[in-house]
Design a protein around this motif. Sequence first.
Motif, short mmCIF file in Angstrom:
data_model
loop_
_atom_site.label_atom_id
_atom_site.label_comp_id
_atom_site.label_asym_id
_atom_site.label_seq_id
_atom_site.Cartn_x
_atom_site.Cartn_y
_atom_site.Cartn_z
N GLY A 86 0.85 -1.14 0.14
CA GLY A 86 0.04 0.01 -0.14
C GLY A 86 0.77 1.29 0.10
N LEU A 87 2.12 1.34 0.18
CA LEU A 87 2.94 2.28 0.23
C LEU A 87 3.33 2.60 -1.24
CD1 LEU A 87 4.12 4.23 2.21
CD2 LEU A 87 6.03 2.79 2.00
N LEU A 88 4.01 1.67 -1.96
CA LEU A 88 3.92 1.68 -3.59
C LEU A 88 4.10 0.55 -3.88
CD1 LEU A 88 4.40 3.60 -6.09
CD2 LEU A 88 6.86 3.69 -5.55
N ASP A 89 3.30 0.02 -4.65
CA ASP A 89 3.28 -1.42 -5.28
C ASP A 89 3.18 -1.07 -6.79
OD1 ASP A 89 2.73 -2.18 -2.51
OD2 ASP A 89 0.70 -2.43 -2.90
N GLY A 90 4.00 -2.20 -7.50
CA GLY A 90 4.03 -2.30 -8.95
C GLY A 90 3.75 -3.63 -9.12
N GLU A 91 2.61 -3.53 -9.97
CA GLU A 91 2.46 -4.91 -10.74
C GLU A 91 2.91 -4.82 -12.02
OE1 GLU A 91 -1.51 -7.25 -11.73
OE2 GLU A 91 -1.45 -7.03 -9.58
N HIS A 92 3.86 -5.60 -12.52
CA HIS A 92 4.21 -5.51 -13.77
C HIS A 92 3.77 -6.80 -14.73
CE1 HIS A 92 7.42 -3.94 -16.46
NE2 HIS A 92 7.23 -5.15 -17.16
N SER A 93 3.35 -6.51 -16.01
CA SER A 93 2.91 -7.76 -16.76
C SER A 93 3.33 -7.78 -18.04
CB SER A 93 1.51 -7.67 -16.72
OG SER A 93 0.74 -6.38 -17.28
N PHE A 94 3.42 -8.85 -18.73
CA PHE A 94 3.57 -9.09 -20.23
C PHE A 94 2.40 -10.01 -20.43
CE2 PHE A 94 7.68 -8.73 -18.36
CZ PHE A 94 8.59 -7.69 -19.24
N THR A 95 1.73 -9.42 -21.44
CA THR A 95 0.57 -10.21 -21.98
C THR A 95 0.74 -10.57 -23.42
OG1 THR A 95 -0.85 -8.99 -20.46
CG2 THR A 95 -1.99 -10.42 -22.20
N LEU A 96 0.69 -11.91 -23.90
CA LEU A 96 0.82 -12.23 -25.26
C LEU A 96 -0.48 -12.70 -25.60
CD1 LEU A 96 3.61 -12.78 -23.72
CD2 LEU A 96 4.14 -14.16 -25.27
N GLU A 97 -0.78 -12.11 -26.83
CA GLU A 97 -2.01 -12.44 -27.50
C GLU A 97 -1.89 -13.02 -29.22
OE1 GLU A 97 -5.34 -9.63 -26.93
OE2 GLU A 97 -3.73 -8.28 -26.20
N PRO A 98 -2.17 -14.10 -29.52
CA PRO A 98 -2.01 -14.60 -30.92
C PRO A 98 -2.89 -13.91 -32.05
CG PRO A 98 -3.05 -16.20 -29.73
CD PRO A 98 -2.94 -15.20 -28.66
#
Length: 148
Positions: A86-98
């Motif tokens: 809750g202070l500083l969160d980072g949700e990083h993502s890589f999404t692959l779509e054919p």
Amino acid sequence: MFVRQISRTIDIAATPEQVWATLTGFTAYGEWSPFIREVSGTAEAGQKLRVAISPAAGKAMTFRPTVIAAQPGRELRWLGRVLVPGLLDGEHSFTLEPFAGGTRLTQAERFSGVLVPLVGTAIDVGDDFDAMNRALRERVEATDTIAR
């Protein structure tokens, strides 16, 4: 709760499996990625990674996020936190779509927490995402050409 999202997409002329192989080939990041320079660990949900980044307009830093999703050929996502949730969160993502011509890769980050308004432009890494996405495309497409 404050939230800021950044997302960049690129099309790659290769299968999701080929993109996934490069994306999870962590030991080679230093050879091709201008932004995420180093990753160690395993791309499995629940596992801790060690990630070193070098933003073009900021300071290099290393953090230890937890993998929250790892679906081969589809999605890799991790969550990093500064000190406490809750202070500083980072949700990083890589999404692959054919799609008919290959794979659409989206790299994104969702920053949340009370420090989001205070960190200002330090978390504006869209240009870094663009640079990394282009480098990933070049690496995957070159590898695919060599394999043929």
